[in-house]
Every structure is written in structure tokens, then in C-alpha cells.
Design a protein around this motif. Structure first.
Motif, PDB file in Angstrom:
ATOM      1  N   THR A  55       0.837  -1.202   0.000  1.00  0.00           N
ATOM      2  CA  THR A  55       0.000   0.000   0.000  1.00  0.00           C
ATOM      3  C   THR A  55       0.869   1.248   0.000  1.00  0.00           C
ATOM      4  O   THR A  55       0.600   2.207  -0.730  1.00  0.00           O
ATOM      5  CB  THR A  55      -0.954   0.004   1.212  1.00  0.00           C
ATOM      6  N   TRP A  56       1.951   1.227   0.806  1.00  0.00           N
ATOM      7  CA  TRP A  56       2.865   2.374   0.815  1.00  0.00           C
ATOM      8  C   TRP A  56       3.540   2.536  -0.550  1.00  0.00           C
ATOM      9  O   TRP A  56       3.769   3.666  -0.999  1.00  0.00           O
ATOM     10  CB  TRP A  56       3.908   2.225   1.928  1.00  0.00           C
ATOM     11  N   GLN A  61       4.011   5.576  -5.502  1.00  0.00           N
ATOM     12  CA  GLN A  61       3.831   5.608  -6.959  1.00  0.00           C
ATOM     13  C   GLN A  61       3.000   6.825  -7.355  1.00  0.00           C
ATOM     14  O   GLN A  61       3.319   7.522  -8.324  1.00  0.00           O
ATOM     15  CB  GLN A  61       3.172   4.310  -7.438  1.00  0.00           C
ATOM     16  N   CYS A  62       1.977   7.103  -6.593  1.00  0.00           N
ATOM     17  CA  CYS A  62       1.102   8.241  -6.864  1.00  0.00           C
ATOM     18  C   CYS A  62       1.786   9.571  -6.523  1.00  0.00           C
ATOM     19  O   CYS A  62       1.713  10.527  -7.293  1.00  0.00           O
ATOM     20  CB  CYS A  62      -0.180   8.084  -6.046  1.00  0.00           C
ATOM     21  N   GLU A  63       2.471   9.615  -5.378  1.00  0.00           N
ATOM     22  CA  GLU A  63       3.086  10.870  -4.906  1.00  0.00           C
ATOM     23  C   GLU A  63       4.330  11.250  -5.697  1.00  0.00           C
ATOM     24  O   GLU A  63       4.562  12.423  -5.965  1.00  0.00           O
ATOM     25  CB  GLU A  63       3.459  10.751  -3.422  1.00  0.00           C
ATOM     26  N   TRP A 123      -2.131  12.420   2.924  1.00  0.00           N
ATOM     27  CA  TRP A 123      -1.926  12.205   1.487  1.00  0.00           C
ATOM     28  C   TRP A 123      -3.323  12.185   0.861  1.00  0.00           C
ATOM     29  O   TRP A 123      -3.845  11.128   0.511  1.00  0.00           O
ATOM     30  CB  TRP A 123      -1.207  10.878   1.232  1.00  0.00           C
ATOM     31  N   PRO A 124      -3.963  13.338   0.723  1.00  0.00           N
ATOM     32  CA  PRO A 124      -5.398  13.375   0.414  1.00  0.00           C
ATOM     33  C   PRO A 124      -5.820  12.661  -0.868  1.00  0.00           C
ATOM     34  O   PRO A 124      -6.849  11.986  -0.874  1.00  0.00           O
ATOM     35  CB  PRO A 124      -5.717  14.868   0.336  1.00  0.00           C
ATOM     36  N   ILE A 125      -5.074  12.775  -1.913  1.00  0.00           N
ATOM     37  CA  ILE A 125      -5.466  12.136  -3.172  1.00  0.00           C
ATOM     38  C   ILE A 125      -4.902  10.726  -3.253  1.00  0.00           C
ATOM     39  O   ILE A 125      -5.612   9.767  -3.552  1.00  0.00           O
ATOM     40  CB  ILE A 125      -4.995  12.992  -4.377  1.00  0.00           C
ATOM     41  N   CYS A 126      -3.614  10.610  -2.961  1.00  0.00           N
ATOM     42  CA  CYS A 126      -2.941   9.319  -3.136  1.00  0.00           C
ATOM     43  C   CYS A 126      -3.377   8.256  -2.130  1.00  0.00           C
ATOM     44  O   CYS A 126      -3.340   7.069  -2.439  1.00  0.00           O
ATOM     45  CB  CYS A 126      -1.433   9.524  -3.111  1.00  0.00           C
TER      46      CYS A 126
END
Length: 133
Positions: A55-56, A61-63, A123-126
């Protein structure tokens, strides 16, 4: 007219010694129980906030496109994009001066602390995309 001290003295004198001891025991037990409650809450919060490494990895990957050593020049560092102040406040400087200089495991360990304190909204979006809760 009676003064408070006179009433207290009369009440204490009229209360048997066994009742006074029983009240002291009740207060001690209650005080001990109240002292344990905050510690139990901290243990629960920490244990419930642990997320799997996978998950991290998704959050990173997103951040930061999964680049754990990124310094993009915008004031955010590492795979989880910590600010220097957040990194320091949660103990990251024990590992490295900034998050991008720490290992992924070290960044995740600080991420767990941030998650426990601030929730996935750090991390609001990710966090939503990665399923971090």
C-alpha cells in the motif's frame, strides 16, 4: 450558621474508619484505571494504522512516481513526499536529514507515525487511490 470546615470535620469524625479506607481504595483504583486509558488508546491507534508495504508503494507511486529518493525542488522529499518539518517532527532525522536520503523502509516507518497522527488525509489524493486507511 455553620462554616465549611466545621461541617467537614463533623462529617469526617462521624464516618467510620472502614468507610474512609474503602473510599481511598476506590479513588486509587479509579485513578489507576484512568491512567491506563490514554496508553491503551495510543497502542490501538498505532496498531490499527499499520499498512502493508504494498500500500505504501502505491502511495509512493502516486506521490513521486515511485521514486523514493526524489527531491523535486518543491519542498517535498522522498517517495511519500514529506516536508522537512513533518520529517523532523515525526523523528525522521534519526535516519537522514531529509526523507529523500532515507531508505524506503525508513520513510514508511515515519509514514506510519504520520498516518497514526493525521490519518490518511496527510496524502489526500494518493491515500484514496492506494487504499490507505
Amino acid at each position: 450558621m455553620t462554616f465549611r470546615n466545621e461541617t467537614t470535620a463533623a462529617t469526617t469524625a462521624a464516618t467510620p474508619a472502614s468507610a474512609r479506607r474503602r473510599n481511598r481504595v476506590r479513588i486509587a483504583v479509579l485513578g489507576g484505571a484512568l491512567a491506563v486509558v490514554p496508553v491503551a488508546g495510543l497502542v490501538t491507534a498505532t496498531a490499527s494504522s499499520a499498512a502493508p508495504v504494498s500500500t505504501w508503494d502505491k502511495v509512493a507511486q502516486c506521490e513521486s512516481t515511485g521514486n523514493w529518493s526524489i527531491d523535486s525542488g518543491n519542498g517535498f522529499y522522498g517517495g511519500l513526499q514529506f516536508t522537512s518539518s513533518t520529517w523532523a517532527a515525526f523523528g525522521g532525522t534519526q535516519f537522514a536529514p531529509q526523507a529523500n536520503q532515507a531508505t524506503p523502509a525508513q520513510q514508511i516507518s515515519i509514514g506510519e507515525k504520520v498516518l497514526a497522527a493525521q490519518g490518511p488525509g496527510a496524502w489526500p489524493i494518493c491515500s484514496v487511490k492506494a487504499g490507505l486507511s
